[in-house]
Design an enzyme around this catalytic site. Structure first.
Site, short mmCIF file in Angstrom:
data_model
loop_
_atom_site.label_atom_id
_atom_site.label_comp_id
_atom_site.label_asym_id
_atom_site.label_seq_id
_atom_site.Cartn_x
_atom_site.Cartn_y
_atom_site.Cartn_z
N LYS A 93 34.04 37.60 48.64
CA LYS A 93 35.82 37.21 48.76
C LYS A 93 36.30 37.17 50.56
O LYS A 93 36.07 36.84 51.66
CB LYS A 93 35.58 38.74 49.06
N SER A 123 39.50 46.00 44.28
CA SER A 123 40.41 44.94 44.57
C SER A 123 39.57 43.32 44.60
O SER A 123 39.83 42.18 45.11
CB SER A 123 40.82 45.02 46.00
N SER A 163 36.13 48.51 44.67
CA SER A 163 36.97 47.59 44.59
C SER A 163 35.24 46.12 43.93
O SER A 163 36.00 45.24 44.00
CB SER A 163 36.71 46.82 45.72
N1 GLN Z 1 41.11 50.81 44.18
C1 GLN Z 1 41.11 51.34 44.86
C2 GLN Z 1 41.86 51.04 46.42
O1 GLN Z 1 43.01 51.16 45.77
C3 GLN Z 1 39.69 51.16 45.51
C4 GLN Z 1 40.29 50.08 47.00
C5 GLN Z 1 38.86 48.96 47.36
O2 GLN Z 1 37.47 49.30 47.18
N2 GLN Z 1 38.51 47.88 48.31
O3 GLN Z 1 42.28 51.81 47.33
#
Ligand code: GLN
Length: 472
Positions: free
Chosen positions: A78, A153, A177
């Site tokens: 990532k 994400s 994420s």
């Molecule tokens: N969807 C969650 C957020 O927007 C988690 C994001 C993540 O785990 N980086 O914060």
């Protein structure tokens, strides 16, 4: 080997037997990226030349003697995991030209094992989002149906693995994420216990919540990769698990106790699939009972307050002075700060930074930040209590199926879709998303397994059983 959707275990065995080489495999994956990625958008950077060189070096190492099973395996990271000499953008304009001078610990360990980096994957900007449509460089698409979101994400990492554009990938999980995009794309997603894996070189969003996680085709692969990246690191004081633990899933789940957590709204198809998974585990010898986690309904609000508060502090470093983009027409030091951030950060990131600054400011601190910390403590206690009665909690990953990219989603509605994944971050517990079942529209479904702290071995064992139960 015809296609590239092959487990790391099988690739490694083929390399051992001399049926293929890392160079041949790497070329195959690079070809898949060329053939498909314009439609999927899993990668932000492809490191073709470096990958070919690393593959040749891995082949040399293999020829010279015994190597690690991951030696020569083509994989992806990532784009918030620092790679020395390779752009690490966090899908943000503010870091568009940032080239880290050092490697993240996870990447250093994978390199030592001989892994071949194909490139850096797409994400929501600074990992804030659940759709990989909120990055500065375009959306990632779901390989199962490119009209749909890949989740986020770490959507690029999940899509790359699902599309056969990488044998495995690392992502990061601050509130779901890794698990949610894994569920959307039909791959395994593992978030380790907080403290299992070093965060050194993972660009910080909310430091007390996040861990580097794994996206792989099988539970066994995820376990194998975890043993390489896990363990103490002098550069991250919060990482204290011993190195060298073996996570290869044990056979059988006889007598393991599973708590079925069915709190909160979810699509009917997802609920039915979860009930089915519970039944299958029961038929394989597990003891299954319903379970409730009191206070769980407040976790989401606490997560959004705390993660935003930490983000507002962590992202203060992007000031146009030390890192990344500096506004060109800034005349005063204040202009440098204001304009660089104004131009460099996207709408979602700004929204979170405002919320976080507010939650930490005098007058709101008590009512927002402190209250959220109290909820966090209560939720953690409730989960730990549950693990006195069960070994694993079975619950949904996402309450909804992947949505259409063209329709988009309002930010707060998108936040609400995280309600089944944030508790594991507030509590630090290890959790895994495992593909299980199929929806009427033929998309893969998934379920989530959560275990007590540092019980990833149990997760892998139960996850392996679900894979078997799903094939049957
Ligand atoms: N969807 C969650 C957020 O927007 C988690 C994001 C993540 O785990 N980086 O914060």
């Amino acid at each position: 080997m015809k296609d590239t959707r092959v487990s790391v275990r099988a690739l490694s065995a083929a390399l051992d037997r001399g049926e293929t080489t890392s160079l041949a495999l790497t070329k195959k994956y690079l070809n898949e990226i060329k053939r498909r990625d314009a439609h999927i958008g899993a990668f932000l950077t492809v490191t073709e030349a470096a990958a070919l060189a690393a593959a040749r070096a891995a082949d040399q190492r293999r020829k010279a003697g015994k190597v690690h099973p991951l030696c020569g395996i083509p994989m992806a990271l990532k784009d918030n995991i620092c790679t020395k000499g390779i752009a690490t953008t966090c899908a943000s304009r503010i870091l568009e030209n940032f080239i880290p001078p050092y490697d993240a610990t996870v990447w250093r360990r994978l390199q030592e094992a001989g892994c071949v980096l194909l490139g850096k994957t797409n994400m929501d900007e600074f990992a804030m989002g659940s759709s990989t449509t909120r990055g500065a460089f375009g959306a990632a698409r779901n390989p199962q149906n490119t009209a749909l979101v890949a989740g986020g994400s770490s959507g690029g990492s999940a899509a790359a693995v699902a599309a056969g554009e990488a044998a495995f990938a690392l992502g990061s999980d601050t509130g779901g994420s890794v698990r949610q995009p894994a569920a959307f794309c039909g791959v395994v997603g593992l978030k380790p216990t907080y403290g299992r894996v070093s965060r050194y070189g993972l660009t910080a969003f909310a430091s007390s919540l996040e861990q580097v996680g794994i996206l792989a085709l099988t539970v066994e692969d995820a376990g194998m990769i975890l043993s390489v990246i896990a363990g103490k690191d002098g550069r991250d004081a919060t990482c204290w698990a011993e190195q060298g633990e073996d996570f290869t899933p044990q056979e059988g789940i006889h007598g393991l106790r599973v708590g079925l957590l069915l709190q909160g709204d979810m699509d009917e198809e997802i609920r039915q699939n979860l009930l089915h998974a519970a039944q299958v585990l029961k038929s394989m010898g597990a003891e299954v009972a319903d379970i409730a986690i009191p206070g769980e309904q407040d976790a989401l609000a606490a997560y959004y307050v705390l993660s935003a508060a930490e983000a507002s502090s962590n992202l203060a470093r992007y000031d146009g002075v030390r890192y990344g983009r500096r506004a060109e027409n800034a005349l005063t030091p204040e202009d440098v700060y204001v304009l660089s951030r104004e131009e460099g950060l996207g709408a979602e990131v700004k929204r979170r930074l405002m919320l976080g600054a507010c939650a930490l400011s005098a007058g709101y601190h008590e009512g927002l930040y402190n209250r959220a910390q109290n909820v966090r403590r209560q939720v953690r206690q409730a989960w730990l209590d549950a693990f006195r009665r069960v070994d694993v909690v079975l619950s949904p990953v996402s309450p909804v199926m992947p949505w259409e990219i063209s329709q988009g989603m309002e930010p707060v509605t998108e936040y609400q879709q995280d309600r089944f994944t944030v508790s594991q971050n507030l509590t630090g517990l290890p959790a895994m998303s495992v593909p299980f079942g199929r929806a009427k529209n033929s998309l893969t479904l998934a379920v989530q397994l959560t275990a007590a702290p540092f019980m990833e071995k149990t997760l892998c064992r139960m996850g392996r059983a679900l894979e078997e139960g799903d094939e049957a």
